[in-house]
Design a protein around this motif. Sequence first.
Motif, short mmCIF file in Angstrom:
data_model
loop_
_atom_site.label_atom_id
_atom_site.label_comp_id
_atom_site.label_asym_id
_atom_site.label_seq_id
_atom_site.Cartn_x
_atom_site.Cartn_y
_atom_site.Cartn_z
N SER A 86 0.86 -1.19 0.00
CA SER A 86 0.00 0.00 0.00
C SER A 86 0.89 1.23 0.00
O SER A 86 1.98 1.22 0.58
N SER A 87 0.44 2.27 -0.65
CA SER A 87 1.20 3.52 -0.63
C SER A 87 1.14 4.14 0.76
O SER A 87 0.07 4.22 1.37
N GLY A 92 -3.58 4.04 -0.85
CA GLY A 92 -4.08 3.26 -1.98
C GLY A 92 -3.07 2.19 -2.38
O GLY A 92 -1.96 2.14 -1.86
N ALA A 93 -3.48 1.34 -3.32
CA ALA A 93 -2.57 0.29 -3.77
C ALA A 93 -2.93 -0.12 -5.20
O ALA A 93 -4.10 -0.10 -5.58
N LEU A 94 -1.90 -0.46 -5.95
CA LEU A 94 -2.12 -0.99 -7.29
C LEU A 94 -1.80 -2.48 -7.23
O LEU A 94 -0.67 -2.88 -7.01
N LEU A 95 -2.82 -3.30 -7.41
CA LEU A 95 -2.65 -4.74 -7.23
C LEU A 95 -2.62 -5.40 -8.60
O LEU A 95 -3.66 -5.62 -9.23
N SER A 114 -6.18 -10.63 -4.44
CA SER A 114 -5.12 -9.64 -4.33
C SER A 114 -5.28 -8.89 -3.02
O SER A 114 -6.38 -8.47 -2.67
N ALA A 116 -3.70 -5.86 -0.36
CA ALA A 116 -2.78 -4.74 -0.11
C ALA A 116 -2.22 -4.88 1.30
O ALA A 116 -2.92 -5.32 2.21
#
Lengths: 311, 136
Positions: A86-87, A92-95, A114, A116
């Motif tokens: 996670s950022s 947020g997160a890009l999975l 997925s 985070a």
Amino acid sequence: MEDIDQLLQKIRSQNMAAIAHAITLVENRDDGYLTLLDKLYNLPRHSFVVGITGAPGSGKSTFVNQLVPQALETQKKVAVIAIDPSSRFTGGALLGDRIRFSDAFPFDRVFFRSLASRSSLGAVSSALFSILQIFNGALFDCIFVESVGAGQNDLDIKDYVDMVLLFLVSGMGDEVQCMKAGIMEIADLFVINKIDLYPPAPLFLALLNHLSLHLSSETAQSRIVQTDALHNTGFTELWHTIENFRQTCRYQKRSLEKDTALLLKNEVERLFTEKHIQKKLQELLSLGTSPYQMVEKMQKLLEEMLGDPHD
Amino acid sequence: MAKKIRVLIAKPGLDGHDRGAKVVAKAFMEAGMEVIYTGIRKTPEQIAHIALQEDVDVVGLSSLSGGHNTLFVDVARWLAKVGKKDVLLLGGGIVPEEDVLYLKQNGFAEIFAPGTDTKTIAEYIISRVYPKLGNE
Ligand SMILES: Nc1nc2c(ncn2[C@@H]2O[C@H](COP(=O)(O)OP(=O)(O)O)[C@@H](O)[C@H]2O)c(=O)[nH]1
Ligand SMILES: [Mg+2]
């Protein structure tokens, strides 16, 4: 509050929507999550859990994609949990691990989730332990956990899984990297990947040398496999190695003490992100002049609460 | 702690360009969401199963190839079929006005034209999903 008994029933009967929903419930700590986990925890062990760690880009996701069809030949239900960071700034997160995952697997036998990492304090999501209980309750035979693959934090994965695979790529400095304290000790199997691109010999020899300090050279060799995840080389043999490990090394024993300590540690870490601890820290700021003084005050507070550890 | 919004960004159909989808995915991440990106060329059935397993709050579809009417509506049908409930279904791409109406009658909450500010879309999602999650 929803009916937890009903949810448990559905998980037990392998209802995919219920499993998906239960994972969210646990991740978000929604009402009833502890009741659910309490019931799940007491079920007998069923799933064999394989943890997969190694530097980003070493091929973990590609590898899982090749391993799943092997597993499906003997296992009824397979789960994949892929953890990405996670950022720390936005939460947020890009999975994106699904990008490497084939479309061809049957959705009623393969469950891919997925995850985070959320908490900034470890590469393994604090909900992982609980999510594994859900899959265990749903009688998944084999679970692959792909961890974030970021440095020292990744050692944590050992506490959650039955077997750890460490991913390495020859010629990427991993010869030195893998000698570092900790990471060698947690790995049950060393996977030298991308052998189509980089000759594996130097890394293989370095690993063998290191392992031979503690193991017979035959055993040491059996702990190293070489793969080309992109072209599916070495996987039948690899799956056999995993199956053998499962037979001989059994499951990690469940220990009330260990599991409780693990959950509590997560809980304490999480609390530090919560409002009331932040408030307490603000209060302490007015009491001391250096972080050390404030830590000392905090220690005193905790000792007053918990008593002297030497009693 | 506010609950996280989970979003699935998917591209049904055969067109192989996913630059736009990636830009949107990144923007949503920066808005604090957990974004699952599937890669290109997924069938509506696959998208529905993925949405179910990932338990997302939002499914965002993008299409530039003009097959949106059938493909988008197929995704809506498959979502219902696999039993994925409570999902905010969004579309993006070049979609003529009469088709927008048709899609809205078939399960889509909103269709965003290319070039729509990603912040606007993120705010729209937050305003729709936060009440459901119980966030302020
Ligand atoms: N040539 C080659 N490429 C590989 C191999 N394994 C993975 N890759 C590529 O390495 C990149 C990173 O792989 P990925 O599975 O996403 O790595 P992860 O970050 O560890 O999950 C991708 O472009 C893969 O296609 C391999 O054995 N050989
Ligand atoms: Mg990966």
